[in-house]
Design an enzyme around this catalytic site. Structure first.
Site, short mmCIF file in Angstrom:
data_model
loop_
_atom_site.label_atom_id
_atom_site.label_comp_id
_atom_site.label_asym_id
_atom_site.label_seq_id
_atom_site.Cartn_x
_atom_site.Cartn_y
_atom_site.Cartn_z
N SER A 65 0.98 -1.15 0.00
CA SER A 65 -0.04 -0.08 0.09
C SER A 65 0.95 1.27 -0.07
CB SER A 65 -0.79 0.10 1.31
OG SER A 65 -1.39 1.05 1.36
N TYR A 104 0.18 -0.16 10.72
CA TYR A 104 -0.18 -0.19 9.36
C TYR A 104 0.86 -0.11 8.05
CZ TYR A 104 -3.09 -0.56 5.07
OH TYR A 104 -3.46 -0.98 3.93
N1 LIG Z 1 -8.92 -0.64 0.23
C1 LIG Z 1 -7.87 0.14 -0.12
O1 LIG Z 1 -8.08 1.22 -0.28
C2 LIG Z 1 -6.40 -0.41 0.04
C3 LIG Z 1 -5.33 0.52 -0.29
C4 LIG Z 1 -4.15 0.06 -0.26
C5 LIG Z 1 -3.80 -1.30 0.21
N2 LIG Z 1 -5.01 -2.04 0.41
C6 LIG Z 1 -4.59 -3.53 0.81
O2 LIG Z 1 -5.54 -4.36 0.07
C7 LIG Z 1 -5.78 -5.66 0.69
C8 LIG Z 1 -6.95 -6.08 0.52
O3 LIG Z 1 -7.67 -5.22 1.42
P1 LIG Z 1 -9.19 -4.80 1.11
O4 LIG Z 1 -9.34 -3.64 0.69
O5 LIG Z 1 -9.89 -5.62 0.01
O6 LIG Z 1 -10.00 -5.12 2.38
P2 LIG Z 1 -10.90 -6.22 3.05
O7 LIG Z 1 -12.17 -6.34 2.21
O8 LIG Z 1 -10.95 -6.09 4.68
O9 LIG Z 1 -10.23 -7.68 2.80
C9 LIG Z 1 -9.27 -7.99 3.65
C10 LIG Z 1 -9.09 -9.57 3.76
O10 LIG Z 1 -8.18 -9.97 4.74
C11 LIG Z 1 -8.66 -10.85 5.35
N3 LIG Z 1 -8.09 -10.93 6.86
C12 LIG Z 1 -8.04 -10.20 7.82
N4 LIG Z 1 -7.42 -10.78 8.60
C13 LIG Z 1 -7.12 -12.07 8.48
C14 LIG Z 1 -6.30 -13.09 9.16
N5 LIG Z 1 -5.95 -12.91 10.45
N6 LIG Z 1 -6.29 -14.28 8.56
C15 LIG Z 1 -6.60 -14.55 7.24
N7 LIG Z 1 -7.23 -13.33 6.67
C16 LIG Z 1 -7.55 -12.44 7.25
C17 LIG Z 1 -10.07 -10.68 5.70
O11 LIG Z 1 -10.94 -11.71 6.19
P3 LIG Z 1 -12.10 -11.07 7.04
O12 LIG Z 1 -13.32 -10.60 6.36
O13 LIG Z 1 -12.67 -12.82 7.53
O14 LIG Z 1 -11.68 -10.28 8.13
C18 LIG Z 1 -10.55 -10.13 4.38
O15 LIG Z 1 -11.02 -11.31 3.52
C19 LIG Z 1 -5.00 -5.31 2.27
O16 LIG Z 1 -3.91 -6.14 2.29
C20 LIG Z 1 -4.85 -3.93 2.19
O17 LIG Z 1 -3.90 -3.53 3.16
C21 LIG Z 1 -6.36 -1.99 0.42
#
Ligand SMILES: NC(=O)c1ccc[n+]([C@@H]2O[C@H](COP(=O)([O-])OP(=O)(O)OC[C@H]3O[C@@H](n4cnc5c(N)ncnc54)[C@H](OP(=O)(O)O)[C@@H]3O)[C@@H](O)[C@H]2O)c1
Length: 316
Positions: A156, A181
């Site tokens: 990120s 983070y």
């Molecule tokens: N959205 C943004 O703007 C953004 C920007 C930069 C980077 N990112 C990165 O993109 C990635 C995906 O994020 P997203 O935005 O799609 O968020 P999200 O919808 O919250 O997805 C995150 C996933 O990680 C899983 N997770 C959390 N804790 C876990 C654990 N202990 N063991 C296994 N799985 C776990 C969650 O499972 P549960 O649903 O069961 O908790 C969920 O499936 C992340 O690495 C995030 O840092 C996102």
């Protein structure tokens, strides 16, 4: 070796979707594993990879929720995996290896943000433990299945917030969830740098990606007022200007997992479906990559630290 960080003219940009970058790419017969591939960006990536013909393994902290989210998406399978639990990672990995299947693509996508400061296992800081150490352990344990694979580490622009806190990686002397983070996302980028260096001999290539800014369940622990104040959502609850859709947000990881020309740029940090340029500003919406996230010396040092903490190093 220094990582090349300049655009290669991929033909895609910040508006491209995961389907756009996969157009013309046939993933029939390919096995993909994507952590968290049932929510937010991961779910969009799973949909697109499946449409391109891949078989997608989705390890899930909440298997029942994952099964429901993936209902109707062909060639997907769900298994229990909690990245906060080293034993659970071992059990999942051993079972997967017993199947004898190779993995062509691994996307370390799962992650948490603004997570409660409840130490994990032997006192690990939760963002560092889940976002980085969990994926470090998973990829090391899966090594026998990874010959020739692409590994994509979803980092990120949050890495702007912190280098690795070498003297206090678990933030015991001053906790702040943004620093936590930020450190974990720097770790995701450095992980790709050193994995690529170690894996090159057997054709393993690794990349880190910044997906962009996208409203997903990731922000669920940030109060709405704070999201408005930070300029993420409008007072009406719409995504702010500059935010991507989830399908656009999934595109860079899918591109890094499949783009043929990337083979010669191992370890690179990507954004907007191309290799990122060095950051020239502190504006995370503009992005780019800070020097500490691609420093080979830091990447090697983090690998050693992660090996010590997890007791695993299957690549060195
Ligand atoms: N959205 C943004 O703007 C953004 C920007 C930069 C980077 N990112 C990165 O993109 C990635 C995906 O994020 P997203 O935005 O799609 O968020 P999200 O919808 O919250 O997805 C995150 C996933 O990680 C899983 N997770 C959390 N804790 C876990 C654990 N202990 N063991 C296994 N799985 C776990 C969650 O499972 P549960 O649903 O069961 O908790 C969920 O499936 C992340 O690495 C995030 O840092 C996102």
């Amino acid at each position: 070796m220094a990582i090349t960080q300049h655009k290669i003219g991929s033909g895609f940009d910040r508006h491209s979707t995961a389907d756009d970058v996969l157009a013309g790419i046939d993933l029939t017969g390919k096995n993909v594993l994507i952590t968290g591939g049932y929510s937010g960006l991961g779910l969009e990536a799973t949909r697109a990879l499946s449409r391109a013909g891949a078989h997608v393994v989705v390890p899930a902290r909440r298997p029942a929720t994952a099964t429901q989210a993936l209902y109707g998406i062909p060639r997907t399978e769900v298994h229990e995996l909690d990245l906060a639990d080293p034993d659970n990672i071992r059990v999942f990995s051993d079972r997967f290896l017993e199947t004898g299947r190779p993995l062509d693509i691994v996307i370390g996508n799962a992650g948490v943000m603004a997570y409660p400061n409840t130490p994990i296992g032997p006192g690990w800081e939760p963002h560092f433990a889940i976002n980085h150490l969990g994926h470090y352990a998973l990829v090391n344990r899966l090594r026998p299945a990874l010959a020739g694979a692409r590994v994509v580490s979803v980092a990120s622009s949050g890495h702007f917030l912190s280098d690795i806190r070498w003297d206090d990686p678990h933030l015991r002397h001053g906790y702040d969830h943004w620093l936590a983070y930020g450190q974990s996302k720097t770790a995701n980028a450095l992980f790709a740098v050193h994995l690529d260096a170690l894996g090159a001999a057997e054709g393993v290539h690794a990349f880190a990606v910044h997906p962009g800014s996208i409203l997903t369940p990731l922000q669920r622990r940030i109060p709405r007022e704070q999201q408005i104040a930070q300029g993420w959502i409008t007072p009406e609850g719409r995504p702010a200007d500059g935010f991507k859709t989830p399908a656009q947000g999934a595109a860079t990881a899918v591109w890094a997992a499949t783009s043929p020309p990337l083979d010669q740029y191992g370890g690179a940090y990507c954004q907007d479906c191309d290799i990122a340029e060095p950051a020239t500003t502190d504006d995370m919406l503009v992005g780019g990559v800070k020097p500490w996230a691609i420093d080979p010396g830091s990447a090697s040092r983090l690998w050693a630290l992660s090996g010590e903490l997890t007791g695993l190093d299957r690549f060195s």
